[in-house]
Design a protein around this motif. Structure first.
Motif, short mmCIF file in Angstrom:
data_model
loop_
_atom_site.label_atom_id
_atom_site.label_comp_id
_atom_site.label_asym_id
_atom_site.label_seq_id
_atom_site.Cartn_x
_atom_site.Cartn_y
_atom_site.Cartn_z
N HIS A 56 0.87 -1.26 -0.26
CA HIS A 56 -0.08 -0.05 0.16
C HIS A 56 0.69 1.29 -0.20
O HIS A 56 0.63 2.14 -0.86
N MET A 95 -0.55 3.91 5.91
CA MET A 95 -1.50 3.40 5.10
C MET A 95 -2.23 2.06 5.85
O MET A 95 -3.46 1.83 5.31
N ASN A 121 -8.88 1.82 4.12
CA ASN A 121 -8.13 1.17 3.17
C ASN A 121 -8.80 -0.31 2.88
O ASN A 121 -9.08 -0.44 1.63
N VAL A 269 -6.49 4.47 6.87
CA VAL A 269 -5.46 5.23 6.20
C VAL A 269 -5.47 6.52 7.55
O VAL A 269 -6.39 6.98 7.68
N LEU A 286 -6.33 10.12 -0.45
CA LEU A 286 -6.16 9.29 0.69
C LEU A 286 -7.68 8.61 1.02
O LEU A 286 -7.89 7.46 1.54
#
Length: 342
Positions: A56, A95, A121, A269, A286
């Motif tokens: 990631h 991440m 994520n 994230v 993000l």
């Protein structure tokens, strides 16, 4: 006169086509030109030392560099040191925040306005204690739950302490290592099992893969998404059902008398608050960065089977999963990333 008119018309037409081509070329160049990064220093990612986070991180760094024109850097390390670096503002982006494993520290920093979560994520991370399927169908048919483990300590014999079985834990410094150590105590298993902490994430993978290939017994903690779970057939041991009160007490108390299963969690994230305030475009990216367990496990299996780096796996993902990642960014950013791939 007619010839001159025709020639003149051709010149005008050619000039119009040339002008149109130049305009289109200029537009294309403008769409792929490197923009001015909103941060005038390298953006620092938390390079947590397991494969899914490395993947990631490499993927996000490439998009930030090529799509947003930013410089990036990464700080390698374990969970708690990098959480503290994010809180201090030494790092900008993490991440993979597994909040349930570091709940007290994270929530305190969040309340103080030092850090924040900007998106999910992947929503379906799993954690638990596992044995290989060949054991569950063979020598350990009766091993269904953690409560059965004392009866099977000889099967998982620790070569350094033969009177006990071996539980293979995370590396020291990982949030899961602390949780598993507390679980072993709460389940009353320390009299029957050693708490074997591997040195690195790679060593944990090697221990599991090595045992699996030789069809040897192994009892271990693991999680997904990972290439291990994508490649090998494992069986998760049952634990008492997840209970938020029991879980919270386990995290806070080194001598908890009860434990329960890990929750199925959304891995998020996370960023430092000062960075979030200065980089709204990167934060927007993000916040739209979304994957899932199966998708990432496939990427990690590709990484392992082809013996390539996290960056190579990220590039393969970008080239083969355009329908996924182009939804994370504006069209002009996607064009610049695609141009960098070609």
């Amino acid at each position: 006169m007619i010839r001159k008119a025709v020639v003149g018309a051709c010149v005008v037409a050619f000039g119009g086509v040339l002008s149109m081509n130049l305009t289109m070329s200029t537009a294309r160049a403008a769409s792929t030109a490197a923009p001015q990064c909103e941060i005038n220093r390298p953006i620092v990612f938390s390079d947590l030392n397991w494969d899914s986070n490395r993947f990631h991180t490499a993927l996000a760094r490439f998009i930030v560099e090529k799509g947003y024109g930013c410089k990036t850097d990464a700080t390698p390390g374990d969970t708690m040191p990098l959480i503290m670096a994010l809180i201090r503002g030494d790092n900008d982006v993490m991440m993979e925040l597994w909040e349930e494993n570091v709940k007290d520290v994270w929530q305190k920093a969040e309340k103080q306005g030092k850090v924040e979560k900007v998106g999910v994520n992947f929503p379906d991370a799993v954690q638990g204690w596992f044995i290989p399927k060949y054991l569950a169908e063979g020598k350990a048919k009766g091993l269904k739950s953690v409560a059965d483990l004392p009866k099977y300590k000889d099967l998982f014999q620790d070569p350094e302490e033969p009177s006990k079985g071996r539980f293979t834990n995370c590396p020291a410094g990982w949030g899961c290592e602390d949780v598993n150590s507390k679980k072993l105590k709460a389940y009353g298993l320390l009299k029957d099992y050693t708490n074997f902490r591997v040195g690195t994430g790679a060593a944990l993978d090697a221990a599991i893969a090595g045992a699996y290939k030789r069809k040897k017994p192994i009892l271990f903690y693991y999680w997904g998404p990972t290439w291990i779970m994508g490649k090998y057939d494992m069986v998760q041991l049952q634990e008492p059902k997840y209970d938020p009160k029991v879980w919270d007490n386990l995290l806070k108390n080194d001598n908890a008398k009860q434990a329960c299963a890990y929750p199925v969690v959304a891995v998020e994230v996370a960023v430092s608050k000062p960075f979030a305030d200065k980089a709204p475009k990167i934060i927007n990216f993000l916040s739209h960065y979304h994957t899932n367990n199966a998708m990432v496990s496939r990427a990690l299996t590709y990484m392992q089977e082809n013996n390539v780096s996290a960056k190579d796996a990220a590039l393969h993902f970008l080239k083969t999963q355009q329908k996924v990642w182009t939804k994370w960014v504006p069209a002009d950013v996607a064009k610049r990333v695609e141009s960098a791939l070609n």
